[in-house]
Design a protein around this motif. Structure first.
Motif, PDB file in Angstrom:
ATOM      1  N   UNK A 100      47.383  41.982  53.259  1.00  0.00           N
ATOM      2  CA  UNK A 100      47.478  40.609  53.763  1.00  0.00           C
ATOM      3  C   UNK A 100      47.655  39.630  52.611  1.00  0.00           C
ATOM      4  N   UNK A 101      46.902  39.865  51.534  1.00  0.00           N
ATOM      5  CA  UNK A 101      47.025  38.975  50.375  1.00  0.00           C
ATOM      6  C   UNK A 101      48.395  39.104  49.718  1.00  0.00           C
ATOM      7  N   UNK A 132      39.614  39.611  43.308  1.00  0.00           N
ATOM      8  CA  UNK A 132      39.669  38.805  42.084  1.00  0.00           C
ATOM      9  C   UNK A 132      40.758  37.738  42.185  1.00  0.00           C
ATOM     10  N   UNK A 133      41.790  38.021  42.970  1.00  0.00           N
ATOM     11  CA  UNK A 133      42.911  37.080  43.106  1.00  0.00           C
ATOM     12  C   UNK A 133      42.733  36.090  44.259  1.00  0.00           C
TER      13      UNK A 133
END
Length: 348
Positions: A100-101, A132-133
């Motif tokens: 999804x990211x 982390x992103x």
């Protein structure tokens, strides 16, 4: 100015274990949608092939390496990953959250590079997408960082528009978060977006009180008397048509909201409960305050019906139409403003 026919609508696929892919594909299963826009889905050709078979949909799509290669009159799919995600509908999965990211990241990059004109996001799982992103409570805050703006969650239909002073903030922290500076900033964003994005020349805005009964003159909390009222008065003195604070419990039931172009709630549920009650399935979440257009449906991943071919895609379809309308309105507004400034001999 771009016509509606070739406005590129970028679509992030959302949580693959939820209903996002279903509502995206159902929206564009209707070929007439291609008369209004050019859809660009950020996922992978293999994943979309799997999903269309799962939902037994008779749709065709064009695989492209980059959004800039999107073909008008086609459903375009940009391949963001080469793996085959293990899709288990209705389950929370951190690995699926990362897909999804990756979709959102690629779509946002394309938006920044103007390879797409607008972004429509399918629902994510705010827990599984964390990494982390991505350390944000949702799309809105992530896009504010990426698109360099002060974002505002603005829930809209043709009849009702509700903005929030605070969005994904714990209730215990709401009162402390609402400062005169925040109130002015958010109301200025809403005023500007009503003018440039919704063609309302002199927007009239209602503001709901922070406390029950707007504090009852300080009996139930002093924030409305000491923070809200002076700030609104200051803004009215500067020419803004802002009114309140109104008691939230009776504002919607009495129909008072119909007297205003927008309503601003102090916190998430104060605004979204009445909004979704009055317009569920038709509402659109628009991120105001950014220099790019992003919309989404007014619901989440709906794991309980994911994979069952039961999802209603109307809110997503409305999000697509609203993104197109806002893009066109803003473009016309900018051109008009530019022409006025040129006539006045001012630098743009």
């Amino acid at each position: 100015m771009k016509s509606a026919e070739n406005i590129k609508v970028g679509i992030s696929i959302g949580d693959l274990n939820g209903i996002g892919s279903e509502i995206v594909l159902k929206t564009f299963e209707d070929n007439r949608m291609l008369d209004f826009c050019t859809p660009v889905i950020f996922a992978s050709a293999k994943t979309i092939s799997f999903l269309k078979k799962k939902y037994k949909m008779e749709i065709s799509f064009q695989g492209v390496d980059d959004a800039s290669q999107a073909i008008d009159g086609k459903i375009n799919v940009v391949t963001v990953w080469k793996e085959n995600p293990s899709i288990n509908f209705g389950e929370e999965d951190k690995k699926i959250g990362q897909f999804a990211f990756r979709s959102l990241e690629a779509a946002t990059k394309a938006l920044k590079e103007r390879s797409i004109d607008v972004l429509v996001t399918a629902p994510i799982n705010k827990h599984t997408i964390q990494s982390e992103d991505f350390k944000f409570p949702g799309h809105t805050d992530y896009l504010a960082q990426e698109l360099n703006g002060e974002s505002l969650m603005f829930m809209v239909t043709d009849e009702l528009k509700v903005g929030l002073l605070t969005d994904h903030v714990a209730v215990k922290d709401v009162a402390a978060a609402i400062t005169p500076q925040l109130i002015e900033s958010k109301l200025n964003i809403i005023s500007k977006t009503l003018q440039q994005d919704f063609r309302i020349s002199k927007p009239k805005i209602a503001v709901l009180g922070i406390n029950p009964h707007s504090g009852d003159s300080g009996v139930i909390g002093k924030e409305d008397e000491e923070v809200m009222k002076p700030t609104l008065e200051k803004m009215r003195n500067n020419g803004k048509l802002v009114f309140g604070p109104y008691s939230a419990d009776s504002f919607f039931g009495s129909g008072n909201y119909k007297n205003f172009d927008a309503v601003v709630a102090a916190y998430h549920d104060q605004g979204l409960i009445p909004f979704k009650t009055l317009s569920f399935g038709k509402g659109v979440n628009f991120t105001a305050g950014l220099d790019k257009v992003r919309t989404s449906p007014d619901h989440g991943t709906a794991y309980e019906i994911a994979g069952k071919n039961q999802a209603d895609h109307n809110s997503f379809k409305e999000a697509v139409f609203k993104a197109i309308d806002i893009f066109r309105n803003r473009k016309e507004y900018m051109e008009l403003t530019s022409n006025v400034l040129k006539k006045q001999g001012k630098k743009i």
